[in-house]
Motif scaffolding. Structure first.
Motif, PDB file in Angstrom:
ATOM      1  N   GLY A  70       0.804  -1.221   0.000  1.00  0.00           N
ATOM      2  CA  GLY A  70       0.000   0.000   0.000  1.00  0.00           C
ATOM      3  C   GLY A  70       0.833   1.264   0.000  1.00  0.00           C
ATOM      4  O   GLY A  70       0.278   2.368   0.019  1.00  0.00           O
ATOM      5  N   TYR A  71       2.153   1.136  -0.062  1.00  0.00           N
ATOM      6  CA  TYR A  71       3.035   2.305  -0.081  1.00  0.00           C
ATOM      7  C   TYR A  71       3.007   2.965  -1.464  1.00  0.00           C
ATOM      8  O   TYR A  71       2.892   2.289  -2.489  1.00  0.00           O
ATOM      9  CB  TYR A  71       4.475   1.899   0.214  1.00  0.00           C
ATOM     10  CG  TYR A  71       4.813   1.664   1.667  1.00  0.00           C
ATOM     11  CD1 TYR A  71       3.831   1.434   2.631  1.00  0.00           C
ATOM     12  CD2 TYR A  71       6.136   1.641   2.076  1.00  0.00           C
ATOM     13  CE1 TYR A  71       4.167   1.207   3.952  1.00  0.00           C
ATOM     14  CE2 TYR A  71       6.485   1.412   3.397  1.00  0.00           C
ATOM     15  CZ  TYR A  71       5.496   1.198   4.330  1.00  0.00           C
ATOM     16  OH  TYR A  71       5.821   0.977   5.640  1.00  0.00           O
ATOM     17  N   SER A  72       3.172   4.265  -1.484  1.00  0.00           N
ATOM     18  CA  SER A  72       3.379   4.968  -2.748  1.00  0.00           C
ATOM     19  C   SER A  72       4.790   4.682  -3.257  1.00  0.00           C
ATOM     20  O   SER A  72       5.640   4.140  -2.530  1.00  0.00           O
ATOM     21  CB  SER A  72       3.222   6.471  -2.540  1.00  0.00           C
ATOM     22  OG  SER A  72       4.264   6.966  -1.718  1.00  0.00           O
ATOM     23  N   THR A  73       5.065   5.058  -4.513  1.00  0.00           N
ATOM     24  CA  THR A  73       6.400   4.865  -5.071  1.00  0.00           C
ATOM     25  C   THR A  73       7.444   5.607  -4.245  1.00  0.00           C
ATOM     26  O   THR A  73       8.535   5.088  -3.963  1.00  0.00           O
ATOM     27  CB  THR A  73       6.461   5.350  -6.530  1.00  0.00           C
ATOM     28  OG1 THR A  73       5.497   4.634  -7.290  1.00  0.00           O
ATOM     29  CG2 THR A  73       7.837   5.134  -7.135  1.00  0.00           C
ATOM     30  N   GLY A  74       7.114   6.830  -3.832  1.00  0.00           N
ATOM     31  CA  GLY A  74       8.048   7.598  -3.027  1.00  0.00           C
ATOM     32  C   GLY A  74       8.329   6.954  -1.690  1.00  0.00           C
ATOM     33  O   GLY A  74       9.474   6.978  -1.200  1.00  0.00           O
ATOM     34  N   MET A  75       7.311   6.361  -1.058  1.00  0.00           N
ATOM     35  CA  MET A  75       7.515   5.680   0.223  1.00  0.00           C
ATOM     36  C   MET A  75       8.402   4.454   0.048  1.00  0.00           C
ATOM     37  O   MET A  75       9.253   4.160   0.897  1.00  0.00           O
ATOM     38  CB  MET A  75       6.161   5.287   0.819  1.00  0.00           C
ATOM     39  CG  MET A  75       5.316   6.477   1.261  1.00  0.00           C
ATOM     40  SD  MET A  75       3.604   6.027   1.652  1.00  0.00           S
ATOM     41  CE  MET A  75       3.831   5.101   3.172  1.00  0.00           C
ATOM     42  N   LYS A  76       8.225   3.761  -1.067  1.00  0.00           N
ATOM     43  CA  LYS A  76       9.092   2.605  -1.334  1.00  0.00           C
ATOM     44  C   LYS A  76      10.539   3.047  -1.534  1.00  0.00           C
ATOM     45  O   LYS A  76      11.469   2.348  -1.116  1.00  0.00           O
ATOM     46  CB  LYS A  76       8.577   1.837  -2.550  1.00  0.00           C
ATOM     47  CG  LYS A  76       7.269   1.107  -2.299  1.00  0.00           C
ATOM     48  CD  LYS A  76       6.759   0.419  -3.558  1.00  0.00           C
ATOM     49  CE  LYS A  76       5.442  -0.298  -3.293  1.00  0.00           C
ATOM     50  NZ  LYS A  76       4.892  -0.933  -4.522  1.00  0.00           N
ATOM     51  N   GLN A  77      10.729   4.197  -2.159  1.00  0.00           N
ATOM     52  CA  GLN A  77      12.087   4.712  -2.312  1.00  0.00           C
ATOM     53  C   GLN A  77      12.704   5.008  -0.946  1.00  0.00           C
ATOM     54  O   GLN A  77      13.894   4.742  -0.710  1.00  0.00           O
ATOM     55  CB  GLN A  77      12.084   5.988  -3.168  1.00  0.00           C
ATOM     56  CG  GLN A  77      11.785   5.760  -4.642  1.00  0.00           C
ATOM     57  CD  GLN A  77      12.983   5.200  -5.397  1.00  0.00           C
ATOM     58  OE1 GLN A  77      13.852   4.542  -4.842  1.00  0.00           O
ATOM     59  NE2 GLN A  77      13.030   5.450  -6.688  1.00  0.00           N
ATOM     60  N   ARG A  78      11.921   5.574  -0.056  1.00  0.00           N
ATOM     61  CA  ARG A  78      12.431   5.857   1.291  1.00  0.00           C
ATOM     62  C   ARG A  78      12.775   4.563   2.033  1.00  0.00           C
ATOM     63  O   ARG A  78      13.783   4.491   2.745  1.00  0.00           O
ATOM     64  CB  ARG A  78      11.397   6.661   2.083  1.00  0.00           C
ATOM     65  CG  ARG A  78      11.239   8.101   1.597  1.00  0.00           C
ATOM     66  CD  ARG A  78      10.053   8.780   2.272  1.00  0.00           C
ATOM     67  NE  ARG A  78       9.853  10.154   1.824  1.00  0.00           N
ATOM     68  CZ  ARG A  78      10.243  11.244   2.499  1.00  0.00           C
ATOM     69  NH1 ARG A  78      10.855  11.101   3.655  1.00  0.00           N
ATOM     70  NH2 ARG A  78      10.025  12.444   2.014  1.00  0.00           N
TER      71      ARG A  78
ATOM     72  N   SER B 214      15.556   9.160  -6.804  1.00  0.00           N
ATOM     73  CA  SER B 214      14.578  10.250  -6.837  1.00  0.00           C
ATOM     74  C   SER B 214      13.283   9.870  -7.537  1.00  0.00           C
ATOM     75  O   SER B 214      12.300  10.624  -7.457  1.00  0.00           O
ATOM     76  CB  SER B 214      15.183  11.481  -7.540  1.00  0.00           C
ATOM     77  OG  SER B 214      16.313  11.952  -6.858  1.00  0.00           O
ATOM     78  N   ASN B 215      13.263   8.732  -8.234  1.00  0.00           N
ATOM     79  CA  ASN B 215      12.057   8.337  -8.961  1.00  0.00           C
ATOM     80  C   ASN B 215      10.868   8.211  -8.013  1.00  0.00           C
ATOM     81  O   ASN B 215      10.945   7.526  -6.992  1.00  0.00           O
ATOM     82  CB  ASN B 215      12.274   7.000  -9.672  1.00  0.00           C
ATOM     83  CG  ASN B 215      13.052   7.149 -10.964  1.00  0.00           C
ATOM     84  OD1 ASN B 215      13.468   8.246 -11.323  1.00  0.00           O
ATOM     85  ND2 ASN B 215      13.248   6.047 -11.663  1.00  0.00           N
ATOM     86  N   GLY B 216       9.782   8.864  -8.353  1.00  0.00           N
ATOM     87  CA  GLY B 216       8.565   8.758  -7.563  1.00  0.00           C
ATOM     88  C   GLY B 216       8.480   9.694  -6.387  1.00  0.00           C
ATOM     89  O   GLY B 216       7.448   9.746  -5.709  1.00  0.00           O
ATOM     90  N   LEU B 217       9.540  10.446  -6.097  1.00  0.00           N
ATOM     91  CA  LEU B 217       9.492  11.391  -4.983  1.00  0.00           C
ATOM     92  C   LEU B 217       8.808  12.682  -5.421  1.00  0.00           C
ATOM     93  O   LEU B 217       9.036  13.176  -6.526  1.00  0.00           O
ATOM     94  CB  LEU B 217      10.906  11.715  -4.492  1.00  0.00           C
ATOM     95  CG  LEU B 217      11.697  10.579  -3.833  1.00  0.00           C
ATOM     96  CD1 LEU B 217      13.067  11.082  -3.408  1.00  0.00           C
ATOM     97  CD2 LEU B 217      10.945  10.005  -2.639  1.00  0.00           C
ATOM     98  N   ASP B 218       7.992  13.242  -4.530  1.00  0.00           N
ATOM     99  CA  ASP B 218       7.405  14.546  -4.803  1.00  0.00           C
ATOM    100  C   ASP B 218       8.458  15.614  -4.510  1.00  0.00           C
ATOM    101  O   ASP B 218       9.548  15.309  -4.021  1.00  0.00           O
ATOM    102  CB  ASP B 218       6.131  14.754  -3.972  1.00  0.00           C
ATOM    103  CG  ASP B 218       6.361  14.632  -2.470  1.00  0.00           C
ATOM    104  OD1 ASP B 218       7.520  14.792  -2.026  1.00  0.00           O
ATOM    105  OD2 ASP B 218       5.389  14.386  -1.745  1.00  0.00           O
ATOM    106  N   PRO B 219       8.183  16.884  -4.835  1.00  0.00           N
ATOM    107  CA  PRO B 219       9.195  17.923  -4.615  1.00  0.00           C
ATOM    108  C   PRO B 219       9.729  17.977  -3.192  1.00  0.00           C
ATOM    109  O   PRO B 219      10.934  18.159  -2.978  1.00  0.00           O
ATOM    110  CB  PRO B 219       8.457  19.215  -5.006  1.00  0.00           C
ATOM    111  CG  PRO B 219       7.477  18.764  -6.046  1.00  0.00           C
ATOM    112  CD  PRO B 219       7.022  17.405  -5.581  1.00  0.00           C
ATOM    113  N   GLU B 220       8.844  17.818  -2.214  1.00  0.00           N
ATOM    114  CA  GLU B 220       9.296  17.829  -0.822  1.00  0.00           C
ATOM    115  C   GLU B 220      10.247  16.666  -0.554  1.00  0.00           C
ATOM    116  O   GLU B 220      11.264  16.807   0.136  1.00  0.00           O
ATOM    117  CB  GLU B 220       8.095  17.746   0.124  1.00  0.00           C
ATOM    118  CG  GLU B 220       8.469  17.781   1.592  1.00  0.00           C
ATOM    119  CD  GLU B 220       7.258  17.689   2.510  1.00  0.00           C
ATOM    120  OE1 GLU B 220       7.453  17.659   3.737  1.00  0.00           O
ATOM    121  OE2 GLU B 220       6.114  17.648   2.002  1.00  0.00           O
ATOM    122  N   GLY B 221       9.909  15.493  -1.125  1.00  0.00           N
ATOM    123  CA  GLY B 221      10.761  14.320  -0.949  1.00  0.00           C
ATOM    124  C   GLY B 221      12.110  14.492  -1.608  1.00  0.00           C
ATOM    125  O   GLY B 221      13.135  14.039  -1.084  1.00  0.00           O
TER     126      GLY B 221
END
Length: 244
Positions: A134-142, A162-169
């Protein structure tokens, strides 16, 4: 000896062919301690293949790759010296974030306190007990970054973090990597996001069609071209002309 210690990674003449096709063509470069080195180029340039050869996951057709003067396979306790994130989506969907880190914790020699610390560091404490599916792509990157950090490594090797991270990420990742390098440790990261890398890296390795076109400090490229994107266009056009 002092020069060997300064160069964390030394690659010489690295080549890889798949059924007669050159994926990586005689690449040579060094990665210096305490620096963020961007391994840059478009998708399909050979970046991931090169990283996999460095780590002994793919056998090279020719050439050498050394960490602190040794091949990866000869390093004692490599997981405590090198943290690797090559696939930000390689997770068991039903496993929680905490459970994922627990699977790798023993090999990295760390305990549950280290897992809690990393979940907090990468901003996943609130999602630690949720299934990764259920994680977003950015959460998986983290989570991938947290996995790479389990052994408190001297060197991070990250593929497209950086793939899938929003600007804040992206800002968070940039600041994290800068602090990591400022502590005397080292980062090698691949990316095709030139604009973001222009704000992140100290040194540039530019790969195109399996060939290394550039190995320079970012500042030198910006003095010549103004923008990393402009440097990329100049170098790739020159490389295509030379190849022709």
């Amino acid at each position: 000896m002092e020069e060997e210690e300064k160069q964390v990674i030394s690659v010489r003449g690295l080549r890889k062919e798949f059924r007669g096709t050159k994926a990586v063509d005689g690449v040579s470069f060094d990665v210096a301690r305490g620096r963020i080195t961007g391994f840059l180029g478009p998708n399909g340039a050979g970046k991931t293949t090169t990283l996999r050869m460095l780590l002994g996951l793919i056998r090279p057709t020719g050439g050498t790759a050394h960490f602190w003067g040794r091949p990866y396979r000869e390093l004692p306790a490599p997981t405590s010296r090198i943290g690797v994130g090559l696939d930000g989506g390689a997770f068991v969907a039903g496993r929680t974030g905490r459970g994922h880190l627990s699977c790798y914790a023993q090999a990295a020699g760390c305990d549950s306190a280290r897992i809690d610390e990393l979940l907090s560091d990468v901003g996943l404490r609130g999602a630690a007990d949720r299934p990764v599916g259920g994680y977003s792509t950015g959460m998986k990157q983290r989570l991938s970054l947290a996995t790479a950090l389990l052994g408190d490594p001297e060197l991070l090797i990250l593929d497209e973090p950086s793939n899938g991270l929003d600007p804040e990420g992206m800002v968070w990742l940039r600041e994290f990597l800068r602090e990591f390098a400022a502590s005397g440790r080292t980062v090698l990261l691949s990316s095709h996001l030139l604009g973001e890398m222009e704000q992140t890296v100290d040194d540039v390795l530019l790969l195109h069609h399996g060939r290394l076109l550039c190995s320079e400090p970012l500042g030198e490229l910006l003095r010549t071209d103004g923008r990393l994107e402009s440097a990329f266009m100049r170098l790739t056009r020159a490389g295509n002309g030379a190849a022709a």
